[in-house]
Design an enzyme around this catalytic site. Structure first.
Site, PDB file in Angstrom:
ATOM      1  N   GLU A   1       1.497  -0.463  -4.969  1.00  0.00           N
ATOM      2  CA  GLU A   1       0.498   0.549  -5.270  1.00  0.00           C
ATOM      3  C   GLU A   1       1.219   1.892  -5.296  1.00  0.00           C
ATOM      4  O   GLU A   1       1.510   2.484  -4.264  1.00  0.00           O
ATOM      5  CB  GLU A   1      -0.610   0.609  -4.208  1.00  0.00           C
ATOM      6  CG  GLU A   1      -1.700   1.579  -4.612  1.00  0.00           C
ATOM      7  CD  GLU A   1      -2.308   2.399  -3.475  1.00  0.00           C
ATOM      8  OE1 GLU A   1      -3.412   2.908  -3.648  1.00  0.00           O
ATOM      9  OE2 GLU A   1      -1.665   2.562  -2.417  1.00  0.00           O
TER      10      GLU A   1
ATOM     11  N   ASP B   1       0.821  -1.198   0.000  1.00  0.00           N
ATOM     12  CA  ASP B   1       0.000   0.000   0.000  1.00  0.00           C
ATOM     13  C   ASP B   1       0.863   1.260   0.000  1.00  0.00           C
ATOM     14  O   ASP B   1       1.846   1.345   0.732  1.00  0.00           O
ATOM     15  CB  ASP B   1      -0.850  -0.033   1.285  1.00  0.00           C
ATOM     16  CG  ASP B   1      -1.785   1.132   1.407  1.00  0.00           C
ATOM     17  OD1 ASP B   1      -2.722   1.190   0.609  1.00  0.00           O
ATOM     18  OD2 ASP B   1      -1.579   1.981   2.302  1.00  0.00           O
TER      19      ASP B   1
HETATM   20  C1  GLC Z   1      -4.223   3.212  -0.429  1.00  0.00           C
HETATM   21  C2  GLC Z   1      -5.490   2.409  -0.276  1.00  0.00           C
HETATM   22  C3  GLC Z   1      -6.568   3.285   0.281  1.00  0.00           C
HETATM   23  C4  GLC Z   1      -6.111   3.829   1.609  1.00  0.00           C
HETATM   24  C5  GLC Z   1      -4.753   4.521   1.486  1.00  0.00           C
HETATM   25  C6  GLC Z   1      -4.156   4.799   2.827  1.00  0.00           C
HETATM   26  O1  GLC Z   1      -4.343   4.190  -1.378  1.00  0.00           O
HETATM   27  O2  GLC Z   1      -5.861   1.843  -1.499  1.00  0.00           O
HETATM   28  O3  GLC Z   1      -7.782   2.615   0.406  1.00  0.00           O
HETATM   29  O4  GLC Z   1      -7.056   4.732   2.095  1.00  0.00           O
HETATM   30  O5  GLC Z   1      -3.829   3.737   0.798  1.00  0.00           O
HETATM   31  O6  GLC Z   1      -3.726   3.614   3.424  1.00  0.00           O
END
Ligand code: GLC
Ligand code: CA
Length: 561
Positions: A245, A203
């Protein structure tokens, strides 16, 4: 080293929210037991891996991305034994399990943060998070959740300092300058490796380190830490996927894919371009983005989602050019009034105005392009959303299994449900659900299953080289995927109007040609082909001779029960 036969190469990843998928104990909240009981469905559908959004103890201010204990399971979801059962059942059915790993921050209720705010300024305990006396530090770092926060800093009454939070104020950023923090988080990686997970979705990876005068994204120190994560994973004999991500343009996301860093990254720029293409009926920007993607990283290491549990993130002009955002804004009318932070807060089907043809062509591209296609739970049904729920909850409502009460998601009384099942006109769970669509041969669900069945058999679509071909029609994108054993030619029409075009098949002249999905033999490829693609039509053609088992993939449709 990436093992040459890594399971995740070209694997189809199904993303689901455990709290919203299936309730096993009837308390209204989806859980690991419920998910485990639905594993046969996932096998039947034909996905190769599931990615679970965070399953850890959390006060759920941010859907579980605000964690209070990295090495446990949220009691509402089950416990470590239930997780073990889930893994065993998934593996028994040939399904890999990817967990979310949130490195950047914790919940403000995490014991580390509570200890930090009470500890003296400058003490090792305080130093676990990023503190400042001045809320103007790192002023070039954009506020990501701009609907909820106006600054990346929050004043803490107890600590008498500001702390950094790139996301919600309930999510203080860990201080990665501190070696103790790094060691703890590497320990978390080890913990889940030992539990037997097959992958981590990492993440918010760009934000681990900060530097004045920068957006605080993807700094060299951040990459150095991710290489340490990779070392930990390499120390494990199993083939474990590290998937980033990083919501960044491909040139900035590509460095995470260095040989000694992560294995995969989501291509969010490509996602935005897919939506712009369908919104405008033009494939031009999409073609350019595909070229850029190939230039920066020619391997099959991108994961491609259409939608996920967040808003459809388009950004502030940094991820994709303003013109792309504008095309989506003007072309996708169902997005109007549903903007959240930097994107559109709707599910796929409503965003496409409920048009199953548009839904199919978008997924067909995701299933045809190089990398790991991602399918968001419910999108295989064309499930709707509940605009008006708070934050990103509109996209996170319970899976629709049957026409029974609560869509078969839970036996609990309605008010206890985690979120309301969809009863919006056109998307009512009594009509749009797994049970009904399984029985309708022409349903979206059966279409997805057919696509995934074919894809599994066509190695070219999984691992083949990608080549963009000339298209004589602006709405149509044409490309080929070639592996050692086969060539698949793909054409997709992104417009609501039909398209007829000429394809130059010179290089394959004389080769045997079949349309895969309908099992239909074409005249041998000549110099030129004249093809008609109806509104949002697409085709997969298999070119040349292949092994018998692959000749008619559609014959294998019923192999998996
Ligand atoms: C990422 C996740 C999201 C979350 C953020 C903070 O973007 O996909 O859902 O709110 O991280 O952890
Ligand atoms: Ca439950």
């Amino acid at each position: 080293m990436v093992k040459s036969d890594s399971w995740w190469k070209g694997a189809v990843i199904y993303q689901l929210i455990p709290r919203s998928f299936a309730d096993g104990n009837g308390d209204g909240i989806g859980d690991l037991q419920g998910l485990t009981s639905r594993m046969s469905y996932l096998r039947w559908l034909g996905v190769e891996a599931i990615w679970l959004t965070p399953i850890y103890p959390s006060p759920l201010q941010d859907g579980g991305y605000d964690i209070t204990d990295f090495e446990n399971i949220h009691p509402e979801l089950g416990d470590l034994a239930a997780f073990h059962r889930l893994l065993t059942v998934a593996h028994g059915k040939g399904i890999k399990v990817i967990v979310d790993l949130v490195l950047n921050h914790t919940s403000d209720l995490h014991p580390w943060f509570q200890r930090a705010r009470w500890a003296p300024k400058g003490s090792p305990e305080r130093d676990v998070y990023v503190w400042s006396d001045d809320p103007n530090r790192y002023a070039d770092a954009p506020v990501l959740f701009r609907n909820f926060e106006s600054s990346n800093w929050e004043w803490d009454e107890v600590a008498e300092q500001y702390y950094l939070h790139r996301f919600l104020r309930h999510q203080p950023d860990l201080n990665y300058e501190n070696p103790w923090v790094q060691e703890q988080m590497l320990g978390v990686v080890d913990f889940w490796l030992e539990r037997g997970v097959d992958g981590f979705r990492l993440d918010a990876v760009p934000f681990l380190f900060e530097a004045e005068g920068s957006r605080c994204e993807g700094l060299p120190e951040t990459h150095a830490f991710l290489r340490k994560v990779r070392e930990r994973v390499e120390a494990n004999p199993r083939d474990v996927l590290l998937l980033a991500e990083a919501i960044q343009p491909v040139e900035e996301a590509a460095p995470y894919l260095a040989d000694n860093e992560l294995h995969g990254a989501f291509n969010f720029a490509l996602t935005a371009h897919l939506f712009a293409a369908i919104a405008s009926g033009s494939s031009k920007g999409l073609r350019k983005c595909l070229k850029d993607t190939q230039n920066v990283s020619p391997q099959n290491c991108w994961a491609l989602p259409l939608r996920n549990h967040d808003e459809l993130w388009l950004g502030d002009g940094h991820l994709v050019p303003d013109a792309v955002i504008e095309a989506i804004r003007t072309g996708l009318h169902q997005g109007h009034g549903h903007w959240l932070n930097w994107g559109i807060n709707r599910r796929l089907a409503p965003l496409l105005n409920g048009d199953p043809r548009a839904n199919r062509v978008m997924h067909a591209l995701v299933y045809s392009l190089p990398g790991m296609p991602c399918l968001y739970y419910g999108d295989e049904l064309g499930m709707g959303d509940w605009p008006g729920l708070r934050d990103r909850d509109p996209n996170r409502t319970p899976m629709a299994w049957t026409s029974a009460r609560n869509g078969g998601f839970s036996s609990a009384p309605d008010p206890l449900l985690v979120l309301p099942p969809i009863t919006a006109p056109g998307y009512d769970y009594r009509v749009v659900n797994v049970e009904v669509q399984k029985q309708l041969p022409g349903s979206l669900l059966n279409w997805h299953r057919r696509m995934l069945t074919c894809r599994r058999l066509l190695s070219a679509l999984r691992i083949g080289d990608f080549e963009l071909l000339d298209s004589s029609h602006p709405s149509v994108i044409v490309f080929s995927r070639c592996s050692e054993s086969m060539t698949v030619l793909v054409a997709a029409n992104l417009s609501a109007a039909g398209a007829s075009l000429r394809l130059n098949l010179n290089r394959w002249a004389g080769a045997r040609t079949r349309e895969v999905l309908w099992g239909c033999e074409y005249p041998a490829a000549g110099e030129d082909w004249f093809v008609y693609l109806p509104s949002y039509g697409f085709s997969w053609w298999l070119i040349g001779e292949v092994e018998d088992s692959v000749n008619n993939p559609i014959d294998h449709f019923d192999d998996v029960k």
